[in-house]
Design a protein around this motif. Sequence first.
Motif, mmCIF file in Angstrom:
data_model
loop_
_atom_site.group_PDB
_atom_site.id
_atom_site.type_symbol
_atom_site.label_atom_id
_atom_site.label_comp_id
_atom_site.label_asym_id
_atom_site.label_seq_id
_atom_site.Cartn_x
_atom_site.Cartn_y
_atom_site.Cartn_z
ATOM 1 N N MET A 220 35.598 7.925 38.510
ATOM 2 C CA MET A 220 36.061 6.814 39.313
ATOM 3 C C MET A 220 35.074 6.596 40.453
ATOM 4 O O MET A 220 34.618 7.551 41.056
ATOM 5 C CB MET A 220 37.443 7.137 39.861
ATOM 6 C CG MET A 220 38.101 6.023 40.621
ATOM 7 S SD MET A 220 38.625 4.611 39.648
ATOM 8 C CE MET A 220 39.836 5.318 38.570
ATOM 9 N N ALA A 221 34.769 5.379 40.747
ATOM 10 C CA ALA A 221 33.902 5.032 41.869
ATOM 11 C C ALA A 221 34.746 4.389 42.957
ATOM 12 O O ALA A 221 35.756 3.760 42.682
ATOM 13 C CB ALA A 221 32.806 4.077 41.420
ATOM 14 N N THR A 222 34.302 4.541 44.200
ATOM 15 C CA THR A 222 35.046 4.027 45.343
ATOM 16 C C THR A 222 34.122 3.247 46.264
ATOM 17 O O THR A 222 33.028 3.702 46.564
ATOM 18 C CB THR A 222 35.660 5.199 46.141
ATOM 19 O OG1 THR A 222 36.457 5.985 45.273
ATOM 20 C CG2 THR A 222 36.511 4.698 47.285
ATOM 21 N N VAL A 223 34.581 2.083 46.718
ATOM 22 C CA VAL A 223 33.852 1.333 47.731
ATOM 23 C C VAL A 223 34.368 1.806 49.084
ATOM 24 O O VAL A 223 35.566 1.757 49.354
ATOM 25 C CB VAL A 223 34.058 -0.191 47.584
ATOM 26 C CG1 VAL A 223 33.345 -0.922 48.710
ATOM 27 C CG2 VAL A 223 33.561 -0.673 46.235
ATOM 28 N N GLN A 224 33.451 2.273 49.933
ATOM 29 C CA GLN A 224 33.820 2.774 51.247
ATOM 30 C C GLN A 224 33.933 1.632 52.234
ATOM 31 O O GLN A 224 33.510 0.511 51.957
ATOM 32 C CB GLN A 224 32.775 3.785 51.720
ATOM 33 C CG GLN A 224 32.681 4.981 50.788
ATOM 34 C CD GLN A 224 31.613 5.957 51.235
ATOM 35 O OE1 GLN A 224 30.511 5.565 51.570
ATOM 36 N NE2 GLN A 224 31.958 7.234 51.229
ATOM 37 N N GLY A 225 34.497 1.912 53.404
ATOM 38 C CA GLY A 225 34.702 0.909 54.442
ATOM 39 C C GLY A 225 33.428 0.214 54.895
ATOM 40 O O GLY A 225 33.443 -0.934 55.307
ATOM 41 N N ASN A 226 32.285 0.907 54.781
ATOM 42 C CA ASN A 226 31.016 0.314 55.196
ATOM 43 C C ASN A 226 30.336 -0.463 54.062
ATOM 44 O O ASN A 226 29.219 -0.939 54.215
ATOM 45 C CB ASN A 226 30.070 1.386 55.743
ATOM 46 C CG ASN A 226 29.718 2.444 54.718
ATOM 47 O OD1 ASN A 226 30.100 2.367 53.562
ATOM 48 N ND2 ASN A 226 28.994 3.451 55.143
ATOM 49 N N GLY A 227 30.999 -0.558 52.907
ATOM 50 C CA GLY A 227 30.459 -1.314 51.783
ATOM 51 C C GLY A 227 29.659 -0.493 50.799
ATOM 52 O O GLY A 227 29.258 -0.995 49.750
ATOM 53 N N ASN A 228 29.419 0.782 51.103
ATOM 54 C CA ASN A 228 28.688 1.633 50.168
ATOM 55 C C ASN A 228 29.555 1.978 48.967
ATOM 56 O O ASN A 228 30.773 2.125 49.085
ATOM 57 C CB ASN A 228 28.248 2.932 50.854
ATOM 58 C CG ASN A 228 27.148 2.729 51.854
ATOM 59 O OD1 ASN A 228 26.458 1.721 51.829
ATOM 60 N ND2 ASN A 228 26.975 3.687 52.735
ATOM 61 N N LEU A 229 28.910 2.117 47.820
ATOM 62 C CA LEU A 229 29.611 2.497 46.595
ATOM 63 C C LEU A 229 29.431 3.988 46.378
ATOM 64 O O LEU A 229 28.310 4.475 46.270
ATOM 65 C CB LEU A 229 29.059 1.715 45.408
ATOM 66 C CG LEU A 229 29.709 1.967 44.053
ATOM 67 C CD1 LEU A 229 31.182 1.551 44.083
ATOM 68 C CD2 LEU A 229 28.985 1.233 42.968
ATOM 69 N N LEU A 230 30.515 4.720 46.316
ATOM 70 C CA LEU A 230 30.497 6.165 46.150
ATOM 71 C C LEU A 230 30.887 6.500 44.711
ATOM 72 O O LEU A 230 31.982 6.164 44.272
ATOM 73 C CB LEU A 230 31.483 6.810 47.128
ATOM 74 C CG LEU A 230 31.629 8.313 47.050
ATOM 75 C CD1 LEU A 230 30.346 8.984 47.519
ATOM 76 C CD2 LEU A 230 32.789 8.759 47.917
ATOM 77 N N ILE A 231 29.977 7.143 43.975
ATOM 78 C CA ILE A 231 30.302 7.481 42.586
ATOM 79 C C ILE A 231 30.770 8.912 42.417
ATOM 80 O O ILE A 231 31.331 9.264 41.411
ATOM 81 C CB ILE A 231 29.126 7.193 41.625
ATOM 82 C CG1 ILE A 231 27.917 8.036 41.947
ATOM 83 C CG2 ILE A 231 28.793 5.733 41.616
ATOM 84 C CD1 ILE A 231 26.851 8.007 40.896
ATOM 85 N N GLY A 232 30.555 9.754 43.388
ATOM 86 C CA GLY A 232 31.100 11.106 43.360
ATOM 87 C C GLY A 232 30.124 12.161 42.884
ATOM 88 O O GLY A 232 29.216 11.921 42.091
ATOM 89 N N LYS A 233 30.342 13.364 43.399
ATOM 90 C CA LYS A 233 29.462 14.495 43.122
ATOM 91 C C LYS A 233 29.476 14.916 41.652
ATOM 92 O O LYS A 233 28.455 15.357 41.120
ATOM 93 C CB LYS A 233 29.859 15.676 44.013
ATOM 94 C CG LYS A 233 28.920 16.832 43.907
ATOM 95 C CD LYS A 233 29.262 17.915 44.897
ATOM 96 C CE LYS A 233 28.274 19.048 44.753
ATOM 97 N NZ LYS A 233 28.506 20.090 45.750
ATOM 98 N N ALA A 234 30.601 14.770 40.986
ATOM 99 C CA ALA A 234 30.679 15.171 39.576
ATOM 100 C C ALA A 234 29.665 14.397 38.730
ATOM 101 O O ALA A 234 29.001 14.972 37.873
ATOM 102 C CB ALA A 234 32.095 14.958 39.037
#
Length: 49
Positions: free
Chosen positions: A1-15
């Motif tokens: 699962m990927a997450t868009v953070q409050g600053n607009g960055n896309l976080l795909i995760g360490k896994a």
Amino acid sequence: MATVQGNGNLLIGKAYTALLDLKPGDEFEIKLGRKQIRLVPAGSTEEEE
């Protein structure tokens, strides 16, 4: 699962980064499709589909 953070960055995760052996500073080209986003490593010789 990927997450868009409050600053607009896309976080795909360490896994995923560990699975793909990605390191800090690795660069990607973002390719947008109709229903997908593809990250292609910078300098890749991948052909367009």
